[in-house]
Design an enzyme around this catalytic site. Structure first.
Site, PDB file in Angstrom:
ATOM      1  N   LYS A   6      43.745  38.047  38.829  1.00  0.00           N
ATOM      2  CA  LYS A   6      43.585  37.052  37.762  1.00  0.00           C
ATOM      3  C   LYS A   6      44.947  36.556  37.312  1.00  0.00           C
ATOM      4  O   LYS A   6      45.168  35.352  37.140  1.00  0.00           O
ATOM      5  CB  LYS A   6      42.799  37.663  36.590  1.00  0.00           C
ATOM      6  CG  LYS A   6      41.328  37.833  36.913  1.00  0.00           C
ATOM      7  CD  LYS A   6      40.588  38.696  35.903  1.00  0.00           C
ATOM      8  CE  LYS A   6      39.156  38.944  36.408  1.00  0.00           C
ATOM      9  NZ  LYS A   6      38.393  39.889  35.579  1.00  0.00           N
ATOM     10  N   GLN A  32      39.315  43.325  30.372  1.00  0.00           N
ATOM     11  CA  GLN A  32      38.682  43.788  31.612  1.00  0.00           C
ATOM     12  C   GLN A  32      37.690  44.919  31.310  1.00  0.00           C
ATOM     13  O   GLN A  32      38.051  45.911  30.671  1.00  0.00           O
ATOM     14  CB  GLN A  32      39.762  44.254  32.599  1.00  0.00           C
ATOM     15  CG  GLN A  32      39.231  44.655  33.956  1.00  0.00           C
ATOM     16  CD  GLN A  32      38.630  43.482  34.740  1.00  0.00           C
ATOM     17  OE1 GLN A  32      39.179  42.386  34.760  1.00  0.00           O
ATOM     18  NE2 GLN A  32      37.488  43.714  35.367  1.00  0.00           N
ATOM     19  N   ASP A  81      35.575  34.827  29.132  1.00  0.00           N
ATOM     20  CA  ASP A  81      34.543  35.534  29.903  1.00  0.00           C
ATOM     21  C   ASP A  81      33.142  35.072  29.485  1.00  0.00           C
ATOM     22  O   ASP A  81      32.161  35.368  30.168  1.00  0.00           O
ATOM     23  CB  ASP A  81      34.661  37.051  29.668  1.00  0.00           C
ATOM     24  CG  ASP A  81      35.136  37.795  30.908  1.00  0.00           C
ATOM     25  OD1 ASP A  81      35.061  37.214  32.006  1.00  0.00           O
ATOM     26  OD2 ASP A  81      35.567  38.952  30.763  1.00  0.00           O
TER      27      ASP A  81
END
Ligand code: NAD
Length: 303
Positions: A55, A99, A122
């Protein structure tokens, strides 16, 4: 029947990344602002480390301002919350990604709810979930994996999915539920199947579109697939591959790929299907978040 067209997720992801890189450069040119992404990793989970590194690298390659925060596995919850709070206030950061999974002593939903919805790239904050569910997708930040699946479906089947029957296998908040909501907004007739579904093969046989997000290697058999259906395999499962040598492994999806080939009209491979799309859509969300925070108009949607 001719064998399925194999959907090249790598190539589509690359085209999305190129478009985002172009748009990010235009933003720098017009406003002198780079989209800023902060990724937070707590602990040393090896798979998470790989995801976070990818990422970070992709964000840099797209011309973004990219920041990585790596915290020890025993970091107290209050410290993680304090970091999220700081990132919420930081004007150079437009997107925050924590994460998952987090270590057991940290309340995941508490952390996710603290992220400002407009920085929640997200798409897991209840505000974004709510906007997607009430049909206001274009004001939400949509979870990256299902968004990537929809891009693949639209590029494969054309823009109009209206009236098609879709079966989503899996009802997680990360993939299954948002995928079903996206397909509903595309006016598909959507069935969500899960671990308690009776006669799953019969349910899948009805579907023009199958999205498998289960986490069980090759569970969906070839003869479950309706002839000509589009099959999107989200699953990533590592299985032993003794044919490659002792102790070797390989990745497979939730669909028995070789078996499905003669039945499906189009199918994503694993790896090289949905996986690359997830990171590409994270870049798209970060750019969208940056533009919204700068009060700029929405750009042409990617899906
Ligand atoms: P999850 O474990 O949260 O959810 C799995 C779902 O599968 C559950 O809703 C469960 O009801 C359903 N299920 C379990 N057994 C079943 C059965 N026998 N029949 C029907 N349904 C069953 O998983 P998740 O986070 O949604 O991820 C699913 C898979 O997708 C995993 O393999 C994961 O690694 C992969 N994944 C890939 C990406 C990507 O970028 N490609 C992103 C996220 C997840």
């Amino acid at each position: 029947m001719s064998p399925a067209r194999i959907i090249d997720g790598k190539a589509v992801a690359e085209s999305v990344r190129e478009e985002i890189t172009r748009r990010a450069a235009a933003l720098v040119e017009a406003k002198g602002v780079r989209p800023g992404l902060a990724v937070v990793l707590v602990g040393e989970d090896p798979a998470s480390q790989v995801y976070v590194r990818n990422k970070d690298r992709t964000a840099e390659a797209c011309g973004f301002h990219s920041v990585k925060h790596t915290l020890a596995a025993d970091t107290p919850e209050t410290d993680v919350l304090a970091l999220v709070d700081r990132l919420n206030q930081d004007p150079a950061i437009h997107g925050i990604l924590v994460q998952l999974p987090l270590p057991g002593h940290i309340d995941e939903s508490k952390v996710l709810r603290l992220i400002k919805p407009e920085k929640d790239v997200d798409g897991f904050h209840p505000i974004n979930v709510g906007l997607l569910t009430t049909g206001e997708r274009d004001h939400a930040l949509v979870p990256c994996t299902p968004a990537g699946c929809l891009v693949l479906l639209k590029r494969t089947l054309g823009g109009n999915l209206s009236g098609l029957s879709a079966v989503v296998i899996g009802r997680s908040n990360i993939v299954g539920k948002p995928m079903a909501n996206l397909l509903l907004q595309e006016s598909c007739t959507v069935t969500i199947a899960h671990s308690r579904t009776k006669d799953l093969p019969a349910v899948v046989r009805e579907a023009d579109i199958v999205v498998a997000a289960v986490g069980r290697p090759e569970m969906v058999r070839g003869d479950w697939i309706k002839p000509g259906a589009a099959v999107i395999d989200v699953g990533i499962n590592r299985i032993p591959a003794p044919e490659r040598g002792e102790g070797k492994t390989r990745l497979v999806g939730d669909v028995a790929f070789e078996e499905a080939l003669p039945h499906a009209g189009a199918i994503t491979p694993v790896p090289g299907g949905v996986g690359p799309m997830t990171i590409a859509m994270l870049m798209a969300n970060t750019l969208t978040a940056a533009r919204r925070q700068l009060g700029l108009p929405e750009e042409e949607p990617l899906f």
